[in-house]
Design an enzyme around this catalytic site. Structure first.
Site, PDB file in Angstrom:
ATOM      1  N   ASN A  54      50.779 -33.529 -45.070  1.00  0.00           N
ATOM      2  CA  ASN A  54      50.027 -33.783 -46.285  1.00  0.00           C
ATOM      3  C   ASN A  54      49.959 -32.523 -47.150  1.00  0.00           C
ATOM      4  O   ASN A  54      50.505 -31.478 -46.800  1.00  0.00           O
ATOM      5  CB  ASN A  54      48.627 -34.288 -45.916  1.00  0.00           C
ATOM      6  CG  ASN A  54      48.064 -35.249 -46.933  1.00  0.00           C
ATOM      7  OD1 ASN A  54      48.150 -35.025 -48.128  1.00  0.00           O
ATOM      8  ND2 ASN A  54      47.469 -36.321 -46.442  1.00  0.00           N
TER       9      ASN A  54
ATOM     10  N   HIS B  48      44.067 -10.473 -35.829  1.00  0.00           N
ATOM     11  CA  HIS B  48      43.777  -9.040 -35.895  1.00  0.00           C
ATOM     12  C   HIS B  48      42.803  -8.671 -34.780  1.00  0.00           C
ATOM     13  O   HIS B  48      41.959  -9.471 -34.383  1.00  0.00           O
ATOM     14  CB  HIS B  48      43.167  -8.677 -37.254  1.00  0.00           C
ATOM     15  CG  HIS B  48      44.128  -8.797 -38.379  1.00  0.00           C
ATOM     16  ND1 HIS B  48      44.392  -9.993 -39.008  1.00  0.00           N
ATOM     17  CD2 HIS B  48      44.912  -7.884 -38.984  1.00  0.00           C
ATOM     18  CE1 HIS B  48      45.298  -9.803 -39.958  1.00  0.00           C
ATOM     19  NE2 HIS B  48      45.616  -8.533 -39.962  1.00  0.00           N
TER      20      HIS B  48
ATOM     21  N   ALA C 177      42.338 -33.648 -41.247  1.00  0.00           N
ATOM     22  CA  ALA C 177      42.157 -32.770 -42.413  1.00  0.00           C
ATOM     23  C   ALA C 177      41.361 -31.524 -42.058  1.00  0.00           C
ATOM     24  O   ALA C 177      40.406 -31.565 -41.290  1.00  0.00           O
ATOM     25  CB  ALA C 177      41.441 -33.543 -43.520  1.00  0.00           C
TER      26      ALA C 177
ATOM     27  N   ALA D 113      39.171 -33.968 -37.633  1.00  0.00           N
ATOM     28  CA  ALA D 113      39.079 -33.210 -38.876  1.00  0.00           C
ATOM     29  C   ALA D 113      38.105 -32.047 -38.733  1.00  0.00           C
ATOM     30  O   ALA D 113      37.049 -32.175 -38.121  1.00  0.00           O
ATOM     31  CB  ALA D 113      38.639 -34.136 -40.013  1.00  0.00           C
TER      32      ALA D 113
ATOM     33  N   ARG E 299      37.524 -36.996 -25.474  1.00  0.00           N
ATOM     34  CA  ARG E 299      37.871 -38.043 -24.509  1.00  0.00           C
ATOM     35  C   ARG E 299      39.383 -38.095 -24.332  1.00  0.00           C
ATOM     36  O   ARG E 299      40.145 -37.624 -25.159  1.00  0.00           O
ATOM     37  CB  ARG E 299      37.339 -39.399 -24.906  1.00  0.00           C
ATOM     38  CG  ARG E 299      37.984 -40.015 -26.119  1.00  0.00           C
ATOM     39  CD  ARG E 299      37.347 -41.368 -26.413  1.00  0.00           C
ATOM     40  NE  ARG E 299      37.892 -41.936 -27.612  1.00  0.00           N
ATOM     41  CZ  ARG E 299      38.481 -43.104 -27.695  1.00  0.00           C
ATOM     42  NH1 ARG E 299      38.606 -43.858 -26.626  1.00  0.00           N
ATOM     43  NH2 ARG E 299      38.942 -43.551 -28.822  1.00  0.00           N
TER      44      ARG E 299
END
Length: 171
Positions: free
Chosen positions: A64, A95, A122, A140, A163
């Site tokens: 996406n 870092h 997302a 997400a 799960r």
């Protein structure tokens, strides 16, 4: 310099189905390895632009918009059928927590491997050295800092197992 030009052109193409083939061509010219029938929506961020050669996308993947690949030293590999939601970050560099004598922080790098048929939601961040097993689902907004077992749903910060998922054979 040519890498940056091809990435710019890929990101400049309109989000129309007719442009998918041209976008794949431009991204391949930038150095990315992209499998057949994969769709990558723009904008796609590659840092640095010369790192495009460290990105390997399998067949029939969907990536996406606003996905970031930060892979200057290590490879990001996506298997076949991987689905990547918007604003996902693949970060292969980290870092040190401690400053060196000159006030800088040392850098470590490790590749990221995503097996076949994974779904990444997302806003997920995948950190250096992570391996995500086949058929896993990343909820997400999760931050994935350690390996994910196959056919497991994970979520949260840091991502934890929610799960085990049932699965069937893939054709």
């Amino acid at each position: 310099m040519l890498n940056a030009m091809w990435l710019w052109l890929a990101n400049a193409l309109p989000m129309l189905p007719a442009c998918n083939r041209m976008r794949r061509f431009c991204l391949r010219m930038s150095g990315m390895h992209i499998g057949e029938a994969s769709k990558l929506w723009s904008p796609l961020m590659v840092r640095p632009t010369t790192a495009a050669r460290h990105i390997h996308v399998g067949d029939h993947c969907f990536i996406n918009s606003e996905v970031r690949f930060a892979c200057p030293f290590a490879t990001v590999t996506l298997g076949k059928g991987v689905l990547v939601g918007p604003r996902v970050s693949f970060e292969t560099v980290n870092h040190s927590l401690f400053c060196d004598n000159d006030g800088t922080r040392s850098v470590t790098s490790a590749g990221i491997c995503v097996d076949d048929f994974v779904w990444i939601g997302a806003g997920v961040m995948v950190m250096p050295g992570v391996h995500i097993g086949e058929g896993a689902v990343i909820a997400a907004g999760a931050v994935v800092v350690k390996d994910v077992d196959a056919y497991t749903l994970v979520g949260g910060i840091p991502a934890k197992s929610i799960r085990v998922l049932e699965h069937s054979a893939h054709a």
